[in-house]
Scaffold this active site. Sequence first.
Site, PDB file in Angstrom:
ATOM      1  N   SER A 298       7.267 -14.725  -3.148  1.00 45.45           N
ATOM      2  CA  SER A 298       7.984 -13.471  -2.919  1.00 45.45           C
ATOM      3  C   SER A 298       7.749 -13.031  -1.490  1.00 45.45           C
ATOM      4  O   SER A 298       6.725 -13.366  -0.883  1.00 45.45           O
ATOM      5  CB  SER A 298       7.481 -12.378  -3.868  1.00 45.45           C
ATOM      6  OG  SER A 298       7.999 -11.110  -3.512  1.00 45.45           O
TER       7      SER A 298
ATOM      8  N   TYR B 177       1.100  -6.806  -8.199  1.00 41.34           N
ATOM      9  CA  TYR B 177       2.123  -7.820  -7.960  1.00 41.34           C
ATOM     10  C   TYR B 177       1.958  -8.441  -6.569  1.00 41.34           C
ATOM     11  O   TYR B 177       1.968  -9.668  -6.412  1.00 41.34           O
ATOM     12  CB  TYR B 177       3.506  -7.183  -8.093  1.00 41.34           C
ATOM     13  CG  TYR B 177       4.656  -8.152  -7.946  1.00 41.34           C
ATOM     14  CD1 TYR B 177       5.057  -8.952  -9.002  1.00 41.34           C
ATOM     15  CD2 TYR B 177       5.360  -8.246  -6.741  1.00 41.34           C
ATOM     16  CE1 TYR B 177       6.117  -9.840  -8.873  1.00 41.34           C
ATOM     17  CE2 TYR B 177       6.420  -9.125  -6.595  1.00 41.34           C
ATOM     18  CZ  TYR B 177       6.796  -9.919  -7.661  1.00 41.34           C
ATOM     19  OH  TYR B 177       7.847 -10.790  -7.529  1.00 41.34           O
TER      20      TYR B 177
END
Length: 683
Positions: free
Chosen positions: A560, A573
């Site tokens: 990501s 996250y």
Amino acid sequence: MTEQSTPNHAVSELLDRSHRLGADPRNTNYAGGNTSAKDTGIDPVTGTPEELMWVKGSGGDLGTLTESGLSVLRLHRLRSLVDVYPGSDREDEMVAAFDHCLHGKGGAAPSIDTAMHGLVEAEHVDHLHPDAGIALATAADGPALTEECFGDKVVWVPWRRPGFQLGMDIAAIKAGNPQAVGVVLGGHGITAWGATSAECEANSLWIIRTAEAFLAERGRPEPFGEVVEEFAALPEEQRRARAAALAPVIRGLVSTDHARIGHYDDSEAVLDFLSRAAHPRLAQLGTSCPDHFLRTKVRPLVVDVAPDAPFEEVTERLRELHRSYREEYRAYYERHAQPDSPAMRGADPAIVLVPGIGMFSFGTDKQTACVAGEFYVNAINVMRGAESVSGYTPISESEKFRIEYWALEEAKLARRPAPQPLASRVAFVTGGGSGIGKATARRLSAEGACVVVVDRDLDPARQLADELGGSDKAVAVQADVTEEDDIAAAFRAGALAFGGIDLVVNNAGTSISKPLSETTTAEWDLQHGIMARGSFLVSREAARTMIAQGFGGDIVYVVSKNAVFAGPNNVAYGATKADQAHQVRLLAAELGEHGIRVNGVNPDGVVQGSGIFAGGWGAQRAAVYGVEESELGKFYAQRTLLKREVLPEHVAAAVFTLAGGDLTHTTGLHVPVDAGVAAAFLR
């Protein structure tokens, strides 16, 4: 010809007959044999009646034959080739001549068996490869057994390579034996005929069922000899665990010349054959029917150690046997090759037999691997039948070579389409049932890979596997990536389905968007368990499999932009994505010596189709940014340099680019797929 019959009716009857015959494996092997019908058609130029023959063309399968799979030839022109036939040493020229006998446009290329159908004076002809028929055809005293079994209704034809001369031989036998309904072709199969489609089909089935009954009544009960306890089948769970461990090792060995997909078979027929005393002798003799050995190679590789021997001992013996097999195959080629023979295509076995474990068969794709295995089971059935009433005596090695390296076979191979970029590769995609994982599995499959779709939720994984083409293309496996046993079981499933794994996509994930003060330890552990721990477990098992295979591989992490970009309310996250990002670097450094490349893809804002965003992450991020959840994708797009929304397909394209064969010297790379987020630029 029957005047009331129309060409369309003749074709319809032929296809129906072909489908019925091809649907029963007792009648013929997959893609084996051919059928034909003769009738009157209309010349498209003159409008006058023309005698035509419709015959199954080169390739294809009787059970699924369509009109486009038929060759249509002008019968009088085909039969006129008899007057110019130059002799058996120039057979190849006759196949080229068939093209000048074609009627109309389209249709399949005529097969080598076209003359057999065209020269026989019968409206309908079937040429089939039934196990029972080939058992008689390969028996040491096949001519006498054929007479004993059928009387004078079926005539023995000595072995001759398929071609024009064989067609003339059968035509002469038909003309000289008006009472006969068919022939047994030595070493090969059967041919039957009839005045109508129904009569031809009935004659074919009568020959096959009569041969089956003869072998059952006349044959001795244990033609393969006594069971050798050392080679008896292991219990199922132990057997399949050992097979899954061996599969990547074997796949690596048989991919020495060309990459291969594998298929595993532990059916009763295979295990019984391998447990018997006669199996080493019979396996060494090889297969006989041309359709068989063109798929299975001249003979299999047979392992000669106990199935429960120490694993290292078995694998070391496998490597020794593989080296010997390659040396023997090269010697076979050099014994028989002529100056104009095609180059040796590869010296690796297509069939590997492991007593107590089963059979591993290999091909350029899963279907080819399955067919090779099916054909070897056909060969086992043939050996059983021949040994039960006589002795198994296949055609000579020199004749096998003449067919295996026939210029016509080489031409058939040359007509195959170029392989896809990921042909003969096996992909393993976690979180494959939705979102990025689903798009990635679709893309890799579209590029030629077999795919193991791994997901915690089995239903969407199964739906996707079915969509991709079923077991020939994809299998679904349920697994929790945080559980070691689940991951090991998933890789075992991939090994049993396709022979191993060589392209892994670490995509499974979840997301928790909360401020630091509100993030619980349970949430932190959950986030890290799925993505950091899960990626580690998958990559560890992938490395073990790829190292066992010995020809490298690819591991791609779906990371990501949050691995490098610090945003609010995202500590769990973002931190676990940073963990994944560094796993890429660490594993690239460690696994490079094994030819394993490890790279990452850094997407951002993939909202459409995302299971993560649909599961609450979208609402949380929308609240953070003060926009409607339905507008989140557009919001993400507007903050990028390109002002474009990122879709799952864009991430899948990046995964394919990394693993598709062009970036062969790239490892340790992170590819942004975020439409341009300057704050996430790698530096």
